[in-house]
Design an enzyme around this catalytic site. Structure first.
Site, PDB file in Angstrom:
ATOM      1  N   LYS A   1       0.847  -1.198   0.000  1.00  0.00           N
ATOM      2  CA  LYS A   1       0.000   0.000   0.000  1.00  0.00           C
ATOM      3  C   LYS A   1       0.879   1.243   0.000  1.00  0.00           C
ATOM      4  CE  LYS A   1      -2.465   1.766   3.614  1.00  0.00           C
ATOM      5  NZ  LYS A   1      -2.358   3.237   3.583  1.00  0.00           N
TER       6      LYS A   1
ATOM      7  N   ASP B   1      -3.496   4.258  -2.025  1.00  0.00           N
ATOM      8  CA  ASP B   1      -4.424   4.768  -1.010  1.00  0.00           C
ATOM      9  C   ASP B   1      -4.449   6.299  -1.104  1.00  0.00           C
ATOM     10  OD1 ASP B   1      -6.074   5.015   1.175  1.00  0.00           O
ATOM     11  OD2 ASP B   1      -4.547   4.492   2.652  1.00  0.00           O
TER      12      ASP B   1
ATOM     13  N   LYS C   1      -7.386   8.171  -1.343  1.00  0.00           N
ATOM     14  CA  LYS C   1      -8.616   8.705  -0.743  1.00  0.00           C
ATOM     15  C   LYS C   1      -9.178   9.873  -1.568  1.00  0.00           C
ATOM     16  CE  LYS C   1      -7.814   7.057   3.959  1.00  0.00           C
ATOM     17  NZ  LYS C   1      -6.461   6.438   3.853  1.00  0.00           N
TER      18      LYS C   1
ATOM     19  N   ASP D   1     -13.774  14.434  -4.720  1.00  0.00           N
ATOM     20  CA  ASP D   1     -13.937  15.674  -5.486  1.00  0.00           C
ATOM     21  C   ASP D   1     -15.211  15.525  -6.313  1.00  0.00           C
ATOM     22  OD1 ASP D   1     -13.379  18.110  -6.987  1.00  0.00           O
ATOM     23  OD2 ASP D   1     -11.264  17.803  -6.520  1.00  0.00           O
TER      24      ASP D   1
ATOM     25  N   THR E   1     -11.440   7.020  10.974  1.00  0.00           N
ATOM     26  CA  THR E   1     -11.377   6.528  12.355  1.00  0.00           C
ATOM     27  C   THR E   1     -10.883   7.617  13.315  1.00  0.00           C
ATOM     28  OG1 THR E   1      -9.273   5.566  11.755  1.00  0.00           O
ATOM     29  CG2 THR E   1     -11.151   4.078  11.876  1.00  0.00           C
TER      30      THR E   1
ATOM     31  N   ARG F   1       3.596   0.010  10.447  1.00  0.00           N
ATOM     32  CA  ARG F   1       4.759   0.114  11.332  1.00  0.00           C
ATOM     33  C   ARG F   1       5.180  -1.173  12.040  1.00  0.00           C
ATOM     34  NH1 ARG F   1       2.159   5.400  13.754  1.00  0.00           N
ATOM     35  NH2 ARG F   1       0.373   4.155  13.036  1.00  0.00           N
TER      36      ARG F   1
HETATM   37  O1  C5P Z   1       1.513   1.754  10.664  1.00  0.00           O
HETATM   38  P1  C5P Z   1       0.091   1.300  10.695  1.00  0.00           P
HETATM   39  O2  C5P Z   1      -0.053  -0.211  10.744  1.00  0.00           O
HETATM   40  O3  C5P Z   1      -0.735   1.998  11.744  1.00  0.00           O
HETATM   41  O4  C5P Z   1      -0.457   1.740   9.266  1.00  0.00           O
HETATM   42  C1  C5P Z   1      -1.802   1.637   8.923  1.00  0.00           C
HETATM   43  C2  C5P Z   1      -2.009   2.149   7.528  1.00  0.00           C
HETATM   44  O5  C5P Z   1      -3.398   2.125   7.259  1.00  0.00           O
HETATM   45  C3  C5P Z   1      -1.554   3.577   7.317  1.00  0.00           C
HETATM   46  O6  C5P Z   1      -1.102   3.679   5.963  1.00  0.00           O
HETATM   47  C4  C5P Z   1      -2.804   4.382   7.523  1.00  0.00           C
HETATM   48  O7  C5P Z   1      -2.824   5.558   6.776  1.00  0.00           O
HETATM   49  C5  C5P Z   1      -3.892   3.445   7.028  1.00  0.00           C
HETATM   50  N1  C5P Z   1      -5.201   3.645   7.614  1.00  0.00           N
HETATM   51  C6  C5P Z   1      -5.439   3.572   8.976  1.00  0.00           C
HETATM   52  N2  C5P Z   1      -6.679   3.756   9.480  1.00  0.00           N
HETATM   53  C7  C5P Z   1      -7.686   4.019   8.667  1.00  0.00           C
HETATM   54  C8  C5P Z   1      -7.481   4.085   7.302  1.00  0.00           C
HETATM   55  C9  C5P Z   1      -6.198   3.883   6.802  1.00  0.00           C
HETATM   56  O8  C5P Z   1      -4.529   3.338   9.751  1.00  0.00           O
HETATM   57  N3  C5P Z   1      -8.890   4.166   9.181  1.00  0.00           N
END
Ligand code: C5P
Length: 231
Positions: free
Chosen positions: A36, A61, A63, A66, A121, A212
Site C-alpha cells: 500500500k 491509497d 482517498k 472531489d 477513524t 509500522r
Molecule cells: O503503521 P500502521 O499499521 O498503523 O499503518 C496503517 C495504515 O493504514 C496507514 O497507511 C494508515 O494511513 C492506514 N489507515 C489507517 N486507518 C484508517 C485508514 C487507513 O490506519 N482508518
C-alpha cells in the site's frame, strides 16, 4: 477471497523516501499480497516513484474526494500504473463513485478494485455532530458503505471495530480491507483501536493492512512472515 495466507496481508509502506520504500518492498515481497502506497509516498514521488516499487501489486491509497468529473479524471490518470486497489471517500456521493467506476472500467478485467472510505477513524461522534451528522459513527459508516457499494465500489476500508458489523450487514460480496492491526506485543502507535491479525480475519476481513509493526521492525521480512503465518 484471496488464496493462501500471505495474500491477505497488505504492507503499508508509508515513507516519502523512495530508496527506503523500494528496499522495504524488496524485503517483504515474499510475505505479502500487496504493497500500500499512500499520500506520503505519492505526493513525494509521484507516478514515477510508484513505477520503482515492484514485486507485488500496488494498492494506491489516495482517498480521492472531489466532483465526479475530477475523480473520474484522476482514476484515468492512474490507470497506466495498473494499481490493484484504489481508495475514494464514500462521502463524495454515489455519483462520484459511479463516475470512478465507469472510468476504471476502461482497464477491462484488470481494472483496479475501488475501495470506499466511510467515516475516518480519527472522527468520533462529537466530530460528526459538529458537521451536522447526528448518527453515531457506526451507523454513518454503514449508510456511506451502502451508498458506495450500490454506486459501484467493490468494497470498503473499515476499522477493526466495524468489520464484523459490516460483514453481517453487507454480506459476502463486499470486499473488506482492515487497517489498525497490531500483532500481540507490538506498539500501538497512534492507532486508538486495534485488533490482532487473526481476529480481524476471523471477523470477516478479506485483507489486513499492516504498516509500522512490519516497517519499523528490526527484521521487516521476519515480522511480515510471522503475521502472514497467523492469518
Ligand atoms: O503503521 P500502521 O499499521 O498503523 O499503518 C496503517 C495504515 O493504514 C496507514 O497507511 C494508515 O494511513 C492506514 N489507515 C489507517 N486507518 C484508517 C485508514 C487507513 O490506519 N482508518
Amino acid at each position: 477471497m484471496p488464496e493462501g495466507s500471505p495474500q491477505r496481508l497488505i504492507v503499508a509502506i508509508d515513507t516519502p523516501d523512495l530508496a527506503r520504500a523500494a528496499s522495504l518492498a524488496r524485503s517483504v515481497e515474499a510475505h505479502c499480497g500487496l504493497f500500500k502506497l499512500g499520500l506520503e509516498f505519492f505526493l513525494a514521488n509521484g507516478p514515477a516513484g510508484v513505477r520503482e516499487i515492484s514485486g507485488r501489486p500496488i494498492f494506491l491509497d489516495l482517498k480521492l474526494h472531489d466532483i465526479p468529473n475530477t475523480v473520474a479524471g484522476g482514476i484515468r490518470s492512474i490507470l497506466p500504473l495498473a494499481p490493484r486497489m484504489v481508495t475514494l471517500h464514500a462521502a463524495g456521493g454515489g455519483a462520484m463513485i459511479q463516475a470512478a467506476r465507469e472510468a476504471a472500467e476502461a482497464a477491462g478485467t484488470d481494472r483496479p478494485m475501488l475501495l470506499a472510505v466511510t467515516v475516518l477513524t480519527s472522527l468520533d461522534a462529537a466530530d460528526l455532530d459538529a458537521t451536522g451528522v447526528r448518527d453515531d459513527p457506526a451507523s454513518q459508516a454503514l449508510r456511506l458503505a451502502r451508498i458506495a457499494l450500490s454506486a459501484g465500489a467493490d468494497g470498503l476500508v473499515c476499522s477493526p471495530l466495524e468489520v464484523a458489523m459490516l460483514r453481517r450487514e453487507l454480506g459476502a460480496a463486499a470486499k473488506l480491507v482492515v487497517p489498525g492491526i497490531r500483532p500481540a506485543g507490538s506498539a500501538i502507535g497512534d492507532q486508538a483501536r486495534t485488533m490482532s491479525p487473526e481476529e480481524a480475519v476471523k471477523l470477516g476481513a478479506d485483507w489486513i493492512v499492516v504498516g509500522r509493526p512490519i516497517t519499523d521492525a528490526p527484521d521487516p521480512a521476519a515480522a511480515a512472515a510471522a503475521i502472514a503465518a497467523r492469518i
